[in-house]
Scaffold this active site. Structure first.
Site, PDB file in Angstrom:
ATOM      1  N   ASN A  15      66.399-120.541  59.421  1.00  0.00           N
ATOM      2  CA  ASN A  15      67.187-119.386  59.860  1.00  0.00           C
ATOM      3  C   ASN A  15      68.529-119.834  60.444  1.00  0.00           C
ATOM      4  O   ASN A  15      69.446-120.135  59.706  1.00  0.00           O
ATOM      5  CB  ASN A  15      66.387-118.558  60.869  1.00  0.00           C
ATOM      6  CG  ASN A  15      67.194-117.425  61.468  1.00  0.00           C
ATOM      7  OD1 ASN A  15      67.874-116.710  60.731  1.00  0.00           O
ATOM      8  ND2 ASN A  15      67.167-117.261  62.771  1.00  0.00           N
ATOM      9  N   GLU A  16      68.580-119.930  61.774  1.00  0.00           N
ATOM     10  CA  GLU A  16      69.881-120.202  62.403  1.00  0.00           C
ATOM     11  C   GLU A  16      69.951-121.682  62.781  1.00  0.00           C
ATOM     12  O   GLU A  16      70.172-122.026  63.928  1.00  0.00           O
ATOM     13  CB  GLU A  16      70.003-119.318  63.642  1.00  0.00           C
ATOM     14  CG  GLU A  16      71.321-118.674  63.808  1.00  0.00           C
ATOM     15  CD  GLU A  16      71.285-117.581  64.855  1.00  0.00           C
ATOM     16  OE1 GLU A  16      70.668-117.767  65.915  1.00  0.00           O
ATOM     17  OE2 GLU A  16      71.899-116.533  64.612  1.00  0.00           O
TER      18      GLU A  16
HETATM   19  O1  AHR Z   1      69.097-110.450  65.238  1.00  0.00           O
HETATM   20  C1  AHR Z   1      68.610-110.992  66.416  1.00  0.00           C
HETATM   21  C2  AHR Z   1      68.643-112.516  66.434  1.00  0.00           C
HETATM   22  O2  AHR Z   1      69.943-112.974  66.356  1.00  0.00           O
HETATM   23  C3  AHR Z   1      67.985-113.174  65.259  1.00  0.00           C
HETATM   24  O3  AHR Z   1      66.631-113.303  65.440  1.00  0.00           O
HETATM   25  C4  AHR Z   1      68.637-114.511  65.220  1.00  0.00           C
HETATM   26  O4  AHR Z   1      68.686-115.065  63.944  1.00  0.00           O
HETATM   27  C5  AHR Z   1      69.994-114.268  65.820  1.00  0.00           C
HETATM   28  O5  AHR Z   1      70.271-115.159  66.823  1.00  0.00           O
END
Ligand code: AHR
Length: 660
Positions: free
Chosen positions: A377-378
């Site tokens: 993800n991030e």
């Molecule tokens: O959208 C909320 C959060 O924001 C998500 O879980 C994450 O990927 C981002 O930091």
């Protein structure tokens, strides 16, 4: 004579200046229909789903009983012993361990007296929302010893304890079986409760105590909340990202999202603590768990139902870098990569494959035709890139047709972001996931962000974005018109650069007004109602007017990206024969704009959808849902040049029919 010449020259020079000035003052946007610059990806405008803010359990997933299988850390959370009953009994939580390796706890109920009864009551997710005349389907897994004379009386009661519906279930045997009963609710209540009363003498083992409305999306058992899915379907989204978000990563690797735990029989899916339960101390939500009733199969089905490409994001051997930042060692990545391979097979393989077979057994023999997969993800830094490489090698070899999404970290710029782009470019990554949670000013300023992006590098997935502005105590109050207007302005830049930006999704999607952790969000709901925010309408106006090709839309030979606080982009829809102009006037003054359509004859009637408010801090609420709502204005038959009066602080979608 000389004087006359001088006067004439001066006169013509002045006239010329007036004409030039007039045309400047006139505000002209020239739209070149026959000069397409990029194709708009059919999946361009999508939806991001994460189980945050009660998005799944307590939200989209229509189950009304919280902690239905006693698997929360506190096994009786959500349940209470009923007062008023003679309490001639007790409840014992039993961990049956290996007898049920996945879902280990059951409740053993004993009633001591011949005519006694013992009851437990479930509070639902901030109450149980029921509607007058609606049918509700109760089910329970149970077994009892032969000599035990227990039957179960089920009651739905309103917040004052008044009975709204009831049913009785009897005939239990010594083996586990599922028992069902239904009733109709005599009233509407957002805060009803479910009472489960055990009557007679003896004992009984129970598990998976469940209540669903009959009215679920497509009337599916174990289904989804109709009103919420309808709002998603109305967006006609190009893709559906799932399951997040940080939830993919887990606070630690052990609590990462694992898709295999979310498929198969729902009673065998092991619930897990939701990472948003404890993420923000000021918004702690101790009763937030994931039942996985809305798991990967239901997700693929939902994507198919609403015509969206599935776009799953999987863990890449890294826990959330804001939390533990744990990584799986490089020589222990295999299970993670295997999960990704198996997911693609669950979606796409035929039934001779183990995972394709499971999909068929769950009800969908045909493949889901998965085209995208996110790796992490991030994530950021070297530890991500080296893991991404392992995934990309294995997945590209086996599934070259599946486009991989790679991470650029949590910020839209800076060292981590630049490093990711540099590395991913050299790896020929397909799509890079950029996230921006920024101020409205940032969104306005960045409307030209992609105008100079490298056309030959990886494509962009604007995978999570939202404009974060001012708020008040109303949960919905961060979704102001200003935030939506700034997103509309920014999105002209996404659309204009559709050759670079292939996918985009606002985030997060859903939020329960009484159980949120993060805002703004696209749709707010309580147990009975849902409200679309101004941001939702901006998304909808883009996604339902996406066209097929981007065409130039220039003012004074330049893209309109902030001059006099105006922003524009244009597409042509080749199948319908329409030019569609998106135009944002972010100033507080009305403006007259002339749209010159070159290259195709304008035919038929022009119309305009307008989203506007002079109060930039206005927002929609559950009680007042249409304060910001698109209105349609018919502009009548127009020629190739049309002058339109644009309202202050407005987002406009102008549809002009042309010859195909
Ligand atoms: O959208 C909320 C959060 O924001 C998500 O879980 C994450 O990927 C981002 O930091």
């Amino acid at each position: 004579m000389k004087n006359m010449r001088f006067i004439n020259r001066t006169f013509y020079a002045l006239l010329f200046a007036v004409i030039i000035n007039y045309s400047f003052a006139q505000n002209i946007l020239k739209v070149e229909v026959n000069k397409p610059v990029a194709k708009v990806s059919p999946s361009m405008w999508g939806v991001f789903f994460e189980d945050i803010n009660f998005g799944a359990d307590g939200g989209l997933y229509a189950e009304l009983v919280k902690n239905r299988s006693f698997e929360f850390f506190d096994p009786l959370m959500g349940w209470s012993e009923m007062q008023g009953h003679d309490k001639k009994g007790k409840i014992l939580i039993v961990n049956v361990g290996s007898k049920s390796p996945q879902n280990t706890r059951i409740a053993n109920i004993t009633v001591d007296a011949e005519k006694g009864s013992y009851g437990i009551s479930n509070e639902g997710f901030r109450g149980i929302g029921v509607k007058k005349g609606g049918q509700y389907n109760f089910s329970i897994l149970a077994k009892k010893p032969a000599e035990s004379g227990i039957k179960i009386h089920v009651e739905l009661v309103n917040s004052k304890g008044v009975k709204l519906g009831e049913t009785t279930i009897d005939g239990f045997t010594e083996s586990w079986a599922k028992y069902k009963g239904s009733f109709t609710s005599s009233d509407t209540d957002a805060k009803a409760r479910l009472n489960v009363i055990f009557e007679g003498k003896g004992s009984i083992d129970v598990d998976m105590i469940s209540l669903f409305p009959n009215d679920t999306w497509k009337n599916r058992p174990n289904g989804l909340r109709t009103d919420l899915v309808q709002l998603l379907a109305d967006l006609k989204p190009g893709f559906l990202r799932f399951p997040g978000g940080c939830i993919v990563e887990g606070r630690e690797l052990d609590t990462r999202y694992q898709w295999k735990k979310t498929v198969g029989n729902i009673e065998n899916r092991t619930p897990a603590i939701n990472r948003w339960n404890t993420e923000f101390k000021h918004r702690a939500t101790s009763d937030y768990y994931q039942s996985f009733g809305l798991g990967f199969y239901e997700y693929f089905l939902l994507s198919e139902d609403i015509g969206a490409e599935a776009l799953p994001i999987l863990n890449c051997g890294m826990a959330c870098q804001y939390n533990t930042a744990e990584v799986a060692p490089m020589d222990a990545l295999d299970p993670y990569v295997q999960d990704a391979i198996d997911l693609i097979e669950f979606a796409n393989a035929d039934t001779s494959n183990k995972w394709g077979k499971l999909r068929a057994e769950m009800g969908h023999p045909a493949p889901f035709n998965l085209k995208f997969l996110g790796v992490g993800n991030e994530q950021w830094d070297e530890q991500y890139i080296e893991r991404y490489k392992v995934f990309a090698k294995a997945l590209k070899e086996k599934f070259p047709q599946v486009q991989l999404i790679s991470a650029a970290g949590p910020d839209p710029d800076g060292k981590r972001f630049d490093y990711a782009w540099r590395e991913l470019k050299t790896l020929n990554a397909d799509l890079i996931d950029e996230h921006y949670y920024r101020s409205p000013e940032w969104f306005f300023k960045n409307a030209n962000r992609y105008d100079n992006y490298d056309r030959k590098g990886p494509k962009v997935f604007a995978g999570e974005y939202a404009s974060h502005g001012k708020d008040t105590s109303d949960p919905e109050s961060k979704n102001t018109w200003l935030s939506a207007l700034s997103e509309a302005a920014f999105m002209t830049g996404l659309e204009r650069n559709a050759d670079v930006v292939k996918l985009a999704s606002y985030a997060p999607l859903l939020a329960h007004v009484e159980a949120w952790q993060w805002r703004p969000d696209m749709i707010w709901f309580d147990n009975l109602r849902a409200v679309a925010t101004p941001n939702y309408y901006v998304q909808k106006l883009y996604s339902t007017n996406k066209g097929t090709e981007v065409i130039p839309a220039l003012a004074d030979g330049k893209v309109l990206a902030g001059q006099d606080s105006t922003y524009a982009s244009a597409v042509v829809d080749k199948t319908k024969g329409e030019v569609i102009i998106k135009f944002v006037n972010a100033s507080s003054k009305p403006v007259d704009y002339t749209f010159k359509i070159n290259g195709k004859k304008v035919t038929g009637n022009t119309s305009m959808q307008v989203l506007s408010s002079t109060d930039l801090y206005k927002y929609n609420t559950l009680d007042d849902q249409q304060l910001i709502y698109p209105k349609e204005i018919k502009l009548g038959k127009s020629k190739n040049e049309l002058k339109v009066a644009i309202e202050p602080s407005s987002f406009n979608v102008i549809t002009i029919p042309t010859r195909i």
